[in-house]
Design a protein around this motif. Sequence first.
Motif, PDB file in Angstrom:
ATOM      1  N   LYS A 140      37.005  44.440  21.995  1.00  0.00           N
ATOM      2  CA  LYS A 140      38.118  44.814  21.538  1.00  0.00           C
ATOM      3  C   LYS A 140      38.648  43.569  21.942  1.00  0.00           C
ATOM      4  N   GLN A 141      38.701  42.282  21.471  1.00  0.00           N
ATOM      5  CA  GLN A 141      38.542  41.015  21.742  1.00  0.00           C
ATOM      6  C   GLN A 141      40.288  40.480  22.530  1.00  0.00           C
ATOM      7  N   ASP A 142      39.781  41.106  23.956  1.00  0.00           N
ATOM      8  CA  ASP A 142      41.016  40.923  25.037  1.00  0.00           C
ATOM      9  C   ASP A 142      39.929  40.962  26.347  1.00  0.00           C
ATOM     10  N   ASP A 143      40.974  41.021  26.912  1.00  0.00           N
ATOM     11  CA  ASP A 143      40.795  40.974  28.451  1.00  0.00           C
ATOM     12  C   ASP A 143      41.068  41.996  29.266  1.00  0.00           C
ATOM     13  N   SER A 144      41.554  43.622  28.479  1.00  0.00           N
ATOM     14  CA  SER A 144      41.250  44.953  29.260  1.00  0.00           C
ATOM     15  C   SER A 144      40.353  45.235  29.633  1.00  0.00           C
ATOM     16  N   LEU A 173      33.840  48.169  37.630  1.00  0.00           N
ATOM     17  CA  LEU A 173      34.905  47.624  37.387  1.00  0.00           C
ATOM     18  C   LEU A 173      35.274  45.797  38.281  1.00  0.00           C
ATOM     19  N   ILE A 174      33.493  46.309  39.166  1.00  0.00           N
ATOM     20  CA  ILE A 174      33.722  44.934  40.205  1.00  0.00           C
ATOM     21  C   ILE A 174      33.856  44.004  39.316  1.00  0.00           C
ATOM     22  N   GLY A 175      32.456  44.311  38.941  1.00  0.00           N
ATOM     23  CA  GLY A 175      32.414  43.315  37.673  1.00  0.00           C
ATOM     24  C   GLY A 175      33.030  42.146  36.949  1.00  0.00           C
ATOM     25  N   GLN A 176      34.005  43.310  36.093  1.00  0.00           N
ATOM     26  CA  GLN A 176      35.350  42.318  35.074  1.00  0.00           C
ATOM     27  C   GLN A 176      35.276  41.922  36.088  1.00  0.00           C
ATOM     28  N   LEU A 177      36.050  42.085  37.418  1.00  0.00           N
ATOM     29  CA  LEU A 177      37.320  41.021  38.367  1.00  0.00           C
ATOM     30  C   LEU A 177      35.897  40.090  38.559  1.00  0.00           C
ATOM     31  N   VAL A 178      34.971  40.407  38.930  1.00  0.00           N
ATOM     32  CA  VAL A 178      34.479  39.150  39.806  1.00  0.00           C
ATOM     33  C   VAL A 178      34.010  37.792  38.066  1.00  0.00           C
ATOM     34  N   GLY A 179      34.205  38.286  36.613  1.00  0.00           N
ATOM     35  CA  GLY A 179      33.464  37.414  35.664  1.00  0.00           C
ATOM     36  C   GLY A 179      35.312  36.985  35.569  1.00  0.00           C
TER      37      GLY A 179
END
Length: 167
Positions: free
Chosen positions: A139-143, A90-96
């Motif tokens: 999923k073609q979204d930012d979830s 999750l931290i990687g997704q938040l940094v992205g």
Amino acid sequence: PPRKRSPVASPPSARRSVAAMDGKAQGVQEIDDALISAILPSLAVYREFARLLTFDARLAASQGDSPRVMENLRAVNALARHASDPGGMLIGQLVGQAIYGLNSFALSEVIANRPGVLSDADLLTISQDFSRWRINPAKQDDSMNLDGERAVMYDLPQRINTDDGHG
């Protein structure tokens, strides 16, 4: 004398105590640095590199160098995609997401402060590049997802319940 630590060494919180069968501590063992690095790459380096690239994009815009502006902005989008690996933590997704926001702000500054630097074709290209960026492309979204954390939790009981702790 204190041991010299490499920049990627485990923090003290990543140390664990290895207890003997009678409960007495036998020693302290560090978790393998390579394992920690594989799970959590140095995301701070990604953010710093994104800051430098967006700074250079603004500098290039002030000098009228549109190809360099485009290269920098597209590179930052690629960094955001790389940091936010959808199968990662999750931290990687938040940094992205933070890197993507930094890049969006840099683009808006270039457009507002140097409107003639980017041509219509450049704006179309960068618009398409920005629209393809997704935290979760499947999923073609930012979830955001917890797939990385889930994988660690599935692996943890297996490691805890082995005879020697090594699988």
